[in-house]
Scaffold this active site. Structure first.
Site, PDB file in Angstrom:
ATOM      1  N   GLU A 140       0.846  -1.188   0.000  1.00 50.80           N
ATOM      2  CA  GLU A 140       0.000   0.000   0.000  1.00 50.80           C
ATOM      3  C   GLU A 140       0.882   1.239   0.000  1.00 50.80           C
ATOM      4  O   GLU A 140       1.910   1.261   0.681  1.00 50.80           O
ATOM      5  CB  GLU A 140      -0.874   0.027   1.264  1.00 50.80           C
ATOM      6  CG  GLU A 140      -2.314  -0.213   0.963  1.00 50.80           C
ATOM      7  CD  GLU A 140      -2.815  -1.455   1.675  1.00 50.80           C
ATOM      8  OE1 GLU A 140      -2.261  -1.754   2.742  1.00 50.80           O
ATOM      9  OE2 GLU A 140      -3.729  -2.110   1.148  1.00 50.80           O
TER      10      GLU A 140
ATOM     11  N   TYR B  20       7.729   1.816  -7.622  1.00 51.74           N
ATOM     12  CA  TYR B  20       7.023   0.525  -7.656  1.00 51.74           C
ATOM     13  C   TYR B  20       6.563   0.182  -9.082  1.00 51.74           C
ATOM     14  O   TYR B  20       6.662  -0.967  -9.498  1.00 51.74           O
ATOM     15  CB  TYR B  20       5.828   0.550  -6.694  1.00 51.74           C
ATOM     16  CG  TYR B  20       6.230   0.687  -5.244  1.00 51.74           C
ATOM     17  CD1 TYR B  20       7.299  -0.040  -4.721  1.00 51.74           C
ATOM     18  CD2 TYR B  20       5.540   1.531  -4.374  1.00 51.74           C
ATOM     19  CE1 TYR B  20       7.673   0.087  -3.394  1.00 51.74           C
ATOM     20  CE2 TYR B  20       5.905   1.656  -3.049  1.00 51.74           C
ATOM     21  CZ  TYR B  20       6.971   0.935  -2.560  1.00 51.74           C
ATOM     22  OH  TYR B  20       7.345   1.058  -1.243  1.00 51.74           O
TER      23      TYR B  20
END
Ligand SMILES: CC(C)(COP(=O)(O)OP(=O)(O)OC[C@H]1O[C@@H](n2cnc3c(N)ncnc32)[C@H](O)[C@@H]1OP(=O)(O)O)[C@@H](O)C(=O)NCCC(=O)NCCS
Length: 170
Positions: free
Chosen positions: A125, A137
């Site tokens: 998250e 990411y």
């Protein structure tokens, strides 16, 4: 070039390296975590996670030759694995070391190690407004799969939306 200048040159250009984090790194890791997040983990909490068999922690360390005590910790990544699913709980770089490629080096090593220990899918998250982390990411193969409004507390008392991301390791 004299040997002394060559050594100095090598010292300053030595790249950072990644190694498994041990409980002995809990204090510097907690300081880095506190510099990154509103809800910081204290050293004891981190020590327990590093020691736990379900958790995997890697650190990225400054390159060069350092006296006993070792190379300074620049950042770390911590995940837990349940069967073949891993969750990245944190990736944190000390502010001075950001933007130099060490976060990517750390994350790629960490994902390799999660795969070695059986993870096939990795979740995390990230704060919707955290452009640096989301770009990091995405470039590592993660895609957005969900959105959780109000998930993160901010220092000013407001709350931020979390984006859930997933990567397949095979
Ligand atoms: C997110 C974080 C770990 C990135 O570490 P870093 O060492 O600065 O990252 P790198 O220098 O290796 O950069 C890797 C990639 O991240 C992205 N990135 C890094 N800094 C960025 C910035 N300021 N803006 C946009 N993208 C950025 C880029 O995709 C970059 O690759 P590129 O240079 O090839 O485009 C670091 O900024 C950090 O610790 N932030 C605070 C804690 C945090 O937000 N952790 C993640 C929460 S889940």
């Amino acid at each position: 070039m004299s040997a002394m200048f060559r050594d100095l040159f090598t010292f300053h250009r030595a790249p950072p390296h990644v190694a498994t984090l041990t409980t002995g790194h809990a204090v510097p890791a907690s300081a880095i975590h506190a510099a990154c997040f509103a809800r910081a983990w204290d050293a004891l909490e981190l020590e327990r996670m590093i020691a736990s068999a379900a958790h995997f922690a890697d650190g990225v360390f400054a390159g060069g030759i350092f006296p006993e005590g070792g190379a300074p910790l620049l950042g770390f990544a911590l995940s837990r694995i349940v069967v073949d699913e891993a969750e990245i709980l944190t990736v944190a770089m000390t502010p001075d070391a950001r933007g130099q490629g060490a976060g990517r080096l750390l994350l790629m090593h960490h994902l390799d190690r999660l795969a070695q220990f059986g993870a096939r899918t990795v979740f995390l998250e990230v704060d919707e407004g955290n452009a640096a982390a989301r770009a990091l990411y995405r470039r590592a193969g993660f895609v957005d799969i969900g959105r959780r409004p109000g998930y993160y507390p901010r220092l000013d008392g407001s709350r931020a939306t979390a984006i859930t991301m997933r990567a397949q390791l095979d």
